[in-house]
Structures are given as C-alpha cells and as structure tokens.
Design an enzyme around this catalytic site. Structure first.
Site, short mmCIF file in Angstrom:
data_model
loop_
_atom_site.label_atom_id
_atom_site.label_comp_id
_atom_site.label_asym_id
_atom_site.label_seq_id
_atom_site.Cartn_x
_atom_site.Cartn_y
_atom_site.Cartn_z
N LYS A 200 84.71 29.74 35.68
CA LYS A 200 83.50 30.10 36.42
C LYS A 200 82.31 29.41 35.75
O LYS A 200 82.08 29.57 34.55
CB LYS A 200 83.33 31.62 36.43
N GLY B 74 75.28 29.65 37.36
CA GLY B 74 74.06 28.92 37.72
C GLY B 74 73.14 28.70 36.54
O GLY B 74 72.48 27.67 36.43
N GLY C 103 72.88 31.48 41.04
CA GLY C 103 71.81 32.47 41.16
C GLY C 103 70.41 31.87 41.09
O GLY C 103 69.61 32.06 42.02
N ASP D 223 80.95 35.88 39.44
CA ASP D 223 81.85 36.36 38.38
C ASP D 223 82.95 37.22 38.98
O ASP D 223 84.12 37.11 38.61
CB ASP D 223 81.08 37.23 37.36
N LYS E 88 80.02 40.25 34.98
CA LYS E 88 80.81 39.34 34.15
C LYS E 88 81.91 40.09 33.40
O LYS E 88 83.08 39.73 33.46
CB LYS E 88 79.87 38.69 33.12
N1 LIG Z 1 75.28 42.38 25.91
C1 LIG Z 1 74.84 41.21 26.37
N2 LIG Z 1 75.22 40.06 25.78
C2 LIG Z 1 74.78 38.88 26.25
N3 LIG Z 1 73.96 38.73 27.32
C3 LIG Z 1 73.55 39.83 27.98
C4 LIG Z 1 73.98 41.12 27.54
N4 LIG Z 1 73.45 42.02 28.39
C5 LIG Z 1 72.75 41.35 29.30
N5 LIG Z 1 72.78 40.03 29.08
C6 LIG Z 1 72.12 39.02 29.93
O1 LIG Z 1 73.08 38.47 30.83
C7 LIG Z 1 72.76 37.11 31.09
C8 LIG Z 1 73.96 36.34 31.65
O2 LIG Z 1 74.22 36.73 32.99
P1 LIG Z 1 73.66 35.90 34.25
O3 LIG Z 1 72.20 35.72 34.09
O4 LIG Z 1 74.15 36.57 35.48
O5 LIG Z 1 74.33 34.48 34.02
P2 LIG Z 1 75.20 33.50 34.96
O6 LIG Z 1 74.27 32.75 35.85
O7 LIG Z 1 75.87 32.62 33.96
O8 LIG Z 1 76.19 34.34 35.73
C9 LIG Z 1 72.27 36.63 29.72
O9 LIG Z 1 71.45 35.49 29.83
C10 LIG Z 1 71.52 37.83 29.17
O10 LIG Z 1 70.17 37.74 29.56
C1 LIG Z 2 75.69 39.38 45.35
C2 LIG Z 2 75.09 38.39 44.41
O1 LIG Z 2 74.31 38.77 43.55
N1 LIG Z 2 75.47 37.12 44.56
C3 LIG Z 2 74.99 36.04 43.73
C4 LIG Z 2 75.87 34.82 44.01
C5 LIG Z 2 75.62 33.67 43.06
C6 LIG Z 2 75.99 34.01 41.62
O2 LIG Z 2 76.67 34.95 41.29
O3 LIG Z 2 75.47 33.09 40.73
P1 LIG Z 2 75.46 33.20 39.13
O4 LIG Z 2 76.86 33.20 38.67
O5 LIG Z 2 74.73 31.96 38.76
O6 LIG Z 2 74.72 34.45 38.73
C7 LIG Z 2 73.51 35.72 44.06
O7 LIG Z 2 73.11 35.82 45.21
O8 LIG Z 2 72.80 35.31 43.12
#
Ligand SMILES: Nc1ncnc2c1ncn2[C@@H]1O[C@H](COP(=O)(O)OP(=O)(O)O)[C@@H](O)[C@H]1O
Ligand SMILES: CC(=O)N[C@@H](CCC(=O)OP(=O)(O)O)C(=O)O
Length: 302
Positions: free
Chosen positions: A34, A37, A70, A195, A252
């Site tokens: 995975k 973004g 995202g 995720d 995640k």
């Molecule tokens: N326990 C934790 N450990 C690490 N990161 C965390 C934690 N809790 C929250 N986060 C947040 O989660 C973010 C990662 O998720 P997300 O922004 O959705 O990333 P992605 O776009 O890779 O899916 C990190 O940048 C951090 O700000």
């Molecule tokens: C329902 C929901 O929240 N969907 C996400 C889909 C994209 C995603 O998950 O992107 P990252 O892995 O970069 O966070 C969104 O709209 O942002």
C-alpha cells in the site's frame, strides 16, 4: 584491470547473496504493497518505489500495489471549492466529492503509478475495485460516541473477488488498484480507505506480506509525545492498543490486524519517505518500521 573489476564487483555480489534467503522464502508469494498519498511526496521517491516493485516482480514475487491519495484528493476538492472533513479517520464523501475522489484516484494517481512502473516494461495494469467485482461495499456508518453517523458515500467492504487480480498475476503483470468499491447492484460507487482496501485484498489473496508505506517511521509507542517506534507486535497486542490510536493510524493498524488475522504472515508499516524502503525491508533481518505478526502458538509466548 580484471582484478580491479573483481574488487568493485565483489561487494555487489555479496549484497545480492545476502538477499537470497529472503528471496527464496518469498519466491512465488504475493506481496500487497500500500502506497499512501502522504508518502508520495516527490518524483524521485515515486520512481524509486516503482523500481523496488519491479525488482520484486523480477525476483519472482507477485507484487500487488494498492494506492491512496488522501492529500491529492483534498487538493482537488479544494480547487472545486469543496471543504474536506474527516470523521472517524474517514473522509465525509458527498455525491459531488465522490466524483472528484474517483477522478483523482483512478484518473490521476493510479495512472501516474502505472506509468512509472511501465517505464520498466509492459508490467502494470491499473484497475479500481469496481472492475470485475473486485471490491464490493455497502454504506459504512461509523459509530461515533455511541451513535451511527452518516458520512455519505463511504463504503464498508462486504466482498472481494480476486479473479481479475489473480489473472493479472498469473500473466506476470503488476496490478495497481485504486480504493473505490462498487455497490452490490452496481448503482453507485463508494470511497474506501486505501489501507482498509489493501488489507482486505491481502487477506483475500492469501498474501504472504502486507507492506504499508506511509509518512512516519512506523507505529509510535506514545504519539505525538515520543518517536519511539514499536518494532514488533502480535495481533493480540495490537488489538489491545487499537482504542488508543488516532487519525490515520486507525485504519492502518486495523487493516494490519485484519490481514494478519485473515492469514497474512506479516503486516508491516514502513517509512515511505525513505528511498527504496521496500528493498531496505528485504536487506535488513528484522526489517524497519513496525511488524505485526500472528499470535505466538501456546507455549511460545515470551
Ligand atoms: N501512534 C502513531 N504512530 C505514528 N503515526 C501516528 C500515530 N497516531 C497517529 N499518527 C498519524 O498518522 C499519520 C499516517 O496516516 P495517514 O496520514 O492516513 O497516512 P497515509 O496517507 O500514508 O495513509 C502520521 O503521519 C501521523 O500523523
Ligand atoms: C473513506 C476515505 O477516507 N477514503 C480515502 C481514500 C484515499 C486514501 O485512503 O488515501 P491515503 O492512503 O493517502 O490516506 C480519502 O478519501 O482520502
């Protein structure tokens, strides 16, 4: 001359040989990767990501890429004058927002990744969960403070059909999947967290490994107060920790738990901001980032 060449080539040969046990163990195995973004921050990183995935493919593994986007979706919504709002870590997705989500994921981010991978040969094929019934979902109503909340066109996965992905893998291709699902009646589409989609696909495909590339080093023990990374935890240990997690880490780590409970041997959260993070994972014994493993069989627990 020949001696010099041998000297410079020897460390390279040693490095390749060092990877042999990992490559032998994973030969023919499916690895779901995975790409978040937030990890897609610059061109060099994206190109290095593509090289790593192609390397795995040529080394005899079967990589499947599931991508997020995202920040890219938020930027596009902003351009359309739509404000981004998240509830329970998920984007509140109106009908209009869904059009933008689909356009960005399937028309922009996925196309870019497919293009980068195909610089190395006719390997990558892009699809979304809509294609060939790959991901079916129903409306997701998250529970917030004891109440079910309507967050629009956000889907909860109800079924996975791995047929199309397996056919592509059997043909030596690299599937690149956008996290959009179909509804049971094909009447509309749903936005699914990437995720969650990656984890569901990893479990349904019986993947060996789920690798989640993100923008932190791994799961921090006491985020945001410290950056101590938890290097390894079992499914049960993770389950206990889940209620304490926040924002992006929730889907995640829920995904990692789902994958491991669904038969995936290891789920890893790794730092996608580090160039060649996937290959680093292979060349270091314990790996980098956070590794989730199934519970130890009775008697083996520490
Ligand atoms: N326990 C934790 N450990 C690490 N990161 C965390 C934690 N809790 C929250 N986060 C947040 O989660 C973010 C990662 O998720 P997300 O922004 O959705 O990333 P992605 O776009 O890779 O899916 C990190 O940048 C951090 O700000
Ligand atoms: C329902 C929901 O929240 N969907 C996400 C889909 C994209 C995603 O998950 O992107 P990252 O892995 O970069 O966070 C969104 O709209 O942002």
């Amino acid at each position: 001359m020949t001696t010099t060449r041998k000297h410079t080539a020897l460390p390279k040969a040693q490095i390749l040989v060092e990877a042999l046990p990992w490559l032998t163990r994973h030969h023919g195995k499916t690895v779901v990767i995975k790409f978040g973004g937030n990890a897609m921050v610059d061109e060099e990183l994206k190109a290095a990501f593509a090289q790593d995935v192609v390397f795995l493919r040529h080394a005899g593994l079967k990589p499947v890429v599931v991508h997020g986007g995202g920040p890219q979706i938020s930027a596009a919504l902003d351009r359309h004058g739509i404000v981004s709002e998240f509830k329970a870590g998920l984007r509140v997705t109106t009908e209009d927002a869904m059009d933008v989500v689909r356009m960005v994921l399937a028309g922009q981010v996925q196309r870019e990744l497919v293009g980068l991978l195909n610089r190395h040969g006719p390997l990558a094929v892009g699809l979304t969960g809509e294609d060939a019934h790959t991901i079916t979902a129903t409306k997701h109503l998250p529970e917030i403070d004891g109440e079910l909340v309507d967050i629009g066109r956000v889907g909860e996965i109800t079924a996975i059909d791995t047929g199309a992905i397996e056919a592509l893998l059997a043909d030596g291709r690299i599937p690149v999947v956008s996290s959009i699902a179909r509804s049971q009646d094909d009447g509309h589409v749903y936005n699914v967290n990437a995720d969650t989609a990656a984890a569901a696909l990893a479990a349904a495909l019986g993947a060996e490994t789920l690798m989640v590339l993100t923008d932190v080093e791994g799961l921090y023990e006491d985020w945001p107060h410290s950056d101590e990374v938890i290097s390894r935890l079992t499914a049960t240990q993770l389950e206990k920790l889940l209620p304490e997690l926040s924002s992006g880490m929730v889907p995640k780590m829920q995904g990692c738990l789902h994958a491991v409970r669904g038969g995936v041997r290891t789920a890893r959260v790794i730092d996608g901001r580090v160039q060649h993070s996937i290959l680093l994972e292979i060349f270091t014994d314990e790996g980098i980032g956070t590794m989730v493993v199934p519970d130890e069989p009775e008697g083996d627990a520490p």
